[in-house]
Design a protein around this motif. Structure first.
Motif, PDB file in Angstrom:
ATOM      1  N   UNK A 135      28.056  16.770 -53.673  1.00 41.77           N
ATOM      2  CA  UNK A 135      27.209  15.665 -53.255  1.00 41.77           C
ATOM      3  C   UNK A 135      27.958  14.351 -53.410  1.00 41.77           C
ATOM      4  N   UNK A 136      27.817  13.500 -52.397  1.00 41.13           N
ATOM      5  CA  UNK A 136      28.417  12.182 -52.467  1.00 41.13           C
ATOM      6  C   UNK A 136      27.566  11.231 -53.282  1.00 41.13           C
ATOM      7  N   UNK A 137      28.012   9.978 -53.368  1.00 43.98           N
ATOM      8  CA  UNK A 137      27.298   8.989 -54.173  1.00 43.98           C
ATOM      9  C   UNK A 137      25.907   8.716 -53.631  1.00 43.98           C
ATOM     10  N   UNK A 138      25.692   8.922 -52.342  1.00 43.66           N
ATOM     11  CA  UNK A 138      24.374   8.712 -51.740  1.00 43.66           C
ATOM     12  C   UNK A 138      23.663  10.039 -51.481  1.00 43.66           C
ATOM     13  N   UNK A 139      24.060  11.088 -52.215  1.00 46.41           N
ATOM     14  CA  UNK A 139      23.490  12.436 -52.100  1.00 46.41           C
ATOM     15  C   UNK A 139      23.786  13.097 -50.757  1.00 46.41           C
ATOM     16  N   UNK A 140      24.746  12.544 -49.991  1.00 44.48           N
ATOM     17  CA  UNK A 140      25.192  13.233 -48.775  1.00 44.48           C
ATOM     18  C   UNK A 140      25.844  14.550 -49.199  1.00 44.48           C
ATOM     19  N   UNK A 141      25.591  15.582 -48.402  1.00 46.47           N
ATOM     20  CA  UNK A 141      25.963  16.930 -48.831  1.00 46.47           C
ATOM     21  C   UNK A 141      27.169  17.474 -48.071  1.00 46.47           C
ATOM     22  N   UNK A 142      28.063  18.146 -48.831  1.00 48.45           N
ATOM     23  CA  UNK A 142      29.156  18.931 -48.255  1.00 48.45           C
ATOM     24  C   UNK A 142      29.187  20.285 -48.941  1.00 48.45           C
ATOM     25  N   UNK A 143      29.183  21.349 -48.131  1.00 51.05           N
ATOM     26  CA  UNK A 143      29.295  22.694 -48.668  1.00 51.05           C
ATOM     27  C   UNK A 143      30.690  23.252 -48.402  1.00 51.05           C
ATOM     28  N   UNK A 144      31.302  23.811 -49.418  1.00 51.52           N
ATOM     29  CA  UNK A 144      32.632  24.401 -49.285  1.00 51.52           C
ATOM     30  C   UNK A 144      32.509  25.918 -49.154  1.00 51.52           C
ATOM     31  N   UNK A 145      33.248  26.496 -48.192  1.00 48.09           N
ATOM     32  CA  UNK A 145      33.389  27.947 -48.079  1.00 48.09           C
ATOM     33  C   UNK A 145      34.779  28.279 -48.608  1.00 48.09           C
ATOM     34  N   UNK A 146      34.818  29.048 -49.711  1.00 46.51           N
ATOM     35  CA  UNK A 146      36.068  29.245 -50.451  1.00 46.51           C
ATOM     36  C   UNK A 146      36.303  30.711 -50.765  1.00 46.51           C
ATOM     37  N   UNK A 147      37.567  31.069 -51.010  1.00 44.32           N
ATOM     38  CA  UNK A 147      37.830  32.388 -51.589  1.00 44.32           C
ATOM     39  C   UNK A 147      37.126  32.492 -52.946  1.00 44.32           C
ATOM     40  N   UNK A 152      37.536  25.550 -44.644  1.00 43.51           N
ATOM     41  CA  UNK A 152      36.300  25.107 -43.992  1.00 43.51           C
ATOM     42  C   UNK A 152      35.337  24.406 -44.944  1.00 43.51           C
ATOM     43  N   UNK A 153      34.718  23.341 -44.459  1.00 38.91           N
ATOM     44  CA  UNK A 153      33.613  22.678 -45.142  1.00 38.91           C
ATOM     45  C   UNK A 153      32.493  22.450 -44.133  1.00 38.91           C
ATOM     46  N   UNK A 154      31.265  22.377 -44.645  1.00 35.58           N
ATOM     47  CA  UNK A 154      30.086  22.187 -43.795  1.00 35.58           C
ATOM     48  C   UNK A 154      29.313  20.977 -44.326  1.00 35.58           C
ATOM     49  N   UNK A 155      29.148  19.958 -43.504  1.00 33.20           N
ATOM     50  CA  UNK A 155      28.330  18.812 -43.898  1.00 33.20           C
ATOM     51  C   UNK A 155      26.922  18.963 -43.323  1.00 33.20           C
ATOM     52  N   UNK A 156      25.925  18.560 -44.125  1.00 33.33           N
ATOM     53  CA  UNK A 156      24.527  18.650 -43.707  1.00 33.33           C
ATOM     54  C   UNK A 156      23.891  17.284 -43.943  1.00 33.33           C
ATOM     55  N   UNK A 157      23.340  16.686 -42.892  1.00 31.69           N
ATOM     56  CA  UNK A 157      22.768  15.344 -42.982  1.00 31.69           C
ATOM     57  C   UNK A 157      21.345  15.330 -42.422  1.00 31.69           C
ATOM     58  N   UNK A 158      20.352  14.900 -43.217  1.00 31.48           N
ATOM     59  CA  UNK A 158      18.978  14.754 -42.693  1.00 31.48           C
ATOM     60  C   UNK A 158      18.936  13.699 -41.595  1.00 31.48           C
ATOM     61  N   UNK A 159      17.976  13.839 -40.683  1.00 31.06           N
ATOM     62  CA  UNK A 159      17.928  12.950 -39.525  1.00 31.06           C
ATOM     63  C   UNK A 159      17.317  11.588 -39.822  1.00 31.06           C
ATOM     64  N   UNK A 160      16.596  11.444 -40.958  1.00 32.83           N
ATOM     65  CA  UNK A 160      15.900  10.179 -41.202  1.00 32.83           C
ATOM     66  C   UNK A 160      16.303   9.531 -42.522  1.00 32.83           C
ATOM     67  N   UNK A 161      16.043  10.206 -43.639  1.00 31.31           N
ATOM     68  CA  UNK A 161      16.231   9.596 -44.953  1.00 31.31           C
ATOM     69  C   UNK A 161      17.072  10.497 -45.842  1.00 31.31           C
ATOM     70  N   UNK A 162      18.087   9.915 -46.484  1.00 31.82           N
ATOM     71  CA  UNK A 162      18.870  10.660 -47.463  1.00 31.82           C
ATOM     72  C   UNK A 162      18.021  10.820 -48.728  1.00 31.82           C
ATOM     73  N   UNK A 163      17.903  12.021 -49.271  1.00 27.04           N
ATOM     74  CA  UNK A 163      17.057  12.226 -50.452  1.00 27.04           C
ATOM     75  C   UNK A 163      17.557  11.446 -51.667  1.00 27.04           C
TER      76      UNK A 163
END
Length: 441
Positions: A127-139, A92-103
């Motif tokens: 974090x991606x190159x544009x600070x887009x976020x992905x959270x990993x749930x891992x053992x 599982x991974x969780x992506x989180x994206x702001x609704x207006x501006x990428x920080x």
């Protein structure tokens, strides 16, 4: 006779061949036409790619308040169920994206994961190159590519916590949160939306005020000062920083001497405090209210739902220019965590002038009337009036003052003494003339 059976067999073979060819020709159009006709539905057992063995979901816990920058986060429930008869992998991974501006700052979010009914787990940020976020749930203690191995007919659950920081742009008012499984072994619920509370600059957690104590008299240079009440209330559910400063500006002229004001602060219901003075290049004044023995940049840490109060005292000195009749006093908080009351005005009393010495108005003891000199009065030389015709040299006009001798309260005595001397001289002359006359007789 032998040829007839051969002919009969040839005819039978030709007829059979024609029948086969005709039947085949009749079947070709039917087969071609069948491609355009509806095909009857046949029940076929689904493959793994059609019916996925895992069912996964991410849901918001009921009653979740909007996210607050640098505040409490949102707890989400992550669930996966293995519906198959064998172990299945789940990544599982969780992506989180702001609704207006990428920080612009990648440190805009925190992400953690805690196992509820699952093997020991952890959350890792990416974090991606544009600070887009992905959270990993891992053992626990695993690399990001390691999946969970979910046993047959078993459900795993986790709590996933998302927090946002002050680096999240102020125009971002919500986050889109989506669950993924890059192994494609599960179905996922639709993305959910987390609301984000307005920034501190829009809704400030502190309410601050500076007010004048009732009955305050005007300030007197080098005299008593004005006591002001400084108050701050934390309306939020967490500790807030407060860094109060007080600016004081004369209404007419900025003093040339920076030592024109005194400033002190005393805690009433607050930690031990002190007041410190600061002067700009033009002697403009700023007073700092600080925790005791602190540098000027140190703020107060106001607990949740708590009020702090201080007495702030302002005194002015003789260096304040005489044309300054009032002071504009304003409260500020450079952390921008509070609203402030409007500036207030302190009146300043006019300087007290020291009166100059004035001549005495004691009446003269001279036999003739002498009036003190006043503005607009004609002054003529004094003339003595004798009762003897021979001694008369002139008269003093009515309503005209005698000239002031500048002798103060002794002027009348001097004039009297002069008159006496004149009388004695006149008597001596009269006596000498009489003796001379008698001698001639």
């Amino acid at each position: 006779m032998s040829a007839r059976p051969s002919v009969r067999r040839s005819r039978l073979l030709a007829a059979a061949t024609l029948t086969v060819i005709t039947s085949a020709a009749a079947l070709v159009p039917a087969t071609a036409f069948a491609d355009a006709q509806p095909i009857a539905t046949v029940a076929v057992a689904p493959t793994v790619s059609d019916t996925k063995p895992l069912t996964a979901g991410l849901e918001q816990i009921a009653g979740q308040a909007p996210l607050v920058r640098d505040g409490a986060g949102a707890d989400l429930k992550l669930t996966v169920t293995n519906n198959s008869d064998q172990v299945q992998d789940f990544h599982p991974t969780v992506t989180v994206a702001p609704n207006a501006t990428i920080p612009k700052d990648w440190e805009w979010i925190d992400f953690t994961a805690t196992a509820l009914s699952a093997p020991a787990s952890m959350g890792t940020r990416s974090f991606g190159s544009d600070n887009a976020f992905t959270g990993y749930v891992l053992p626990a203690n695993s690399m990001t590519q390691v999946p969970f191995h979910v046993p047959a007919h078993t459900t795993y659950t986790w709590t996933v916590t998302v927090k946002v920081k002050s680096a999240l742009p102020t125009n971002d008012t919500s986050l889109k949160v989506a669950l993924h499984n890059d192994l494609n072994t599960s179905t996922q619920t639709d993305p959910l939306t987390l609301k984000v509370a307005p920034t501190v600059s829009d809704t400030k957690p502190l309410t601050a005020g500076l007010e004048q104590i009732a009955g305050q008299a005007p300030l007197v240079r080098d005299g008593a000062g004005a006591d002001l009440k400084l108050t701050v209330t934390n309306n939020s559910d967490q500790v807030q920083d407060f860094h109060p400063t007080v600016t004081v500006a004369p209404n007419a002229t900025i003093p040339k001497d920076w030592e024109w004001i005194d400033f002190t602060a005393t805690a009433l219901s607050a930690p031990a405090s002190m007041g410190t003075r600061s002067f700009g290049s033009d002697n403009a004044f700023t007073g700092y209210v600080l925790p005791a023995n602190s540098m000027t940049q140190v703020p107060f840490h106001v607990p949740a739902h708590t009020t702090y109060t201080w007495t702030v005292t302002v005194k002015v000195k003789s260096a304040l220019p005489t044309n300054d009749t009032s002071l504009k006093v304003a409260l500020h908080n450079d952390l921008n965590t509070s609203t402030q009351t409007d500036p207030l005005t302190l009146k300043v009393a006019a300087p007290i002038d020291t009166p100059a010495d004035t001549p005495s108005a004691t009446p003269s003891a001279a036999p003739s009337a002498v009036r003190s000199e006043t503005a607009g009065t004609q002054v003529v030389p004094a003339a003595y009036t004798s009762s003897s015709p021979s001694a008369t040299t002139g008269t003093t006009p009515t309503d005209v003052s005698l000239a002031s001798t500048g002798g103060g309260s002794d002027s009348g005595a001097l004039v009297g003494a002069g008159g006496a001397l004149v009388l004695l001289g006149a008597g001596a002359v009269f006596y000498a003339n009489r003796r001379r006359t008698q001698a001639q007789d």
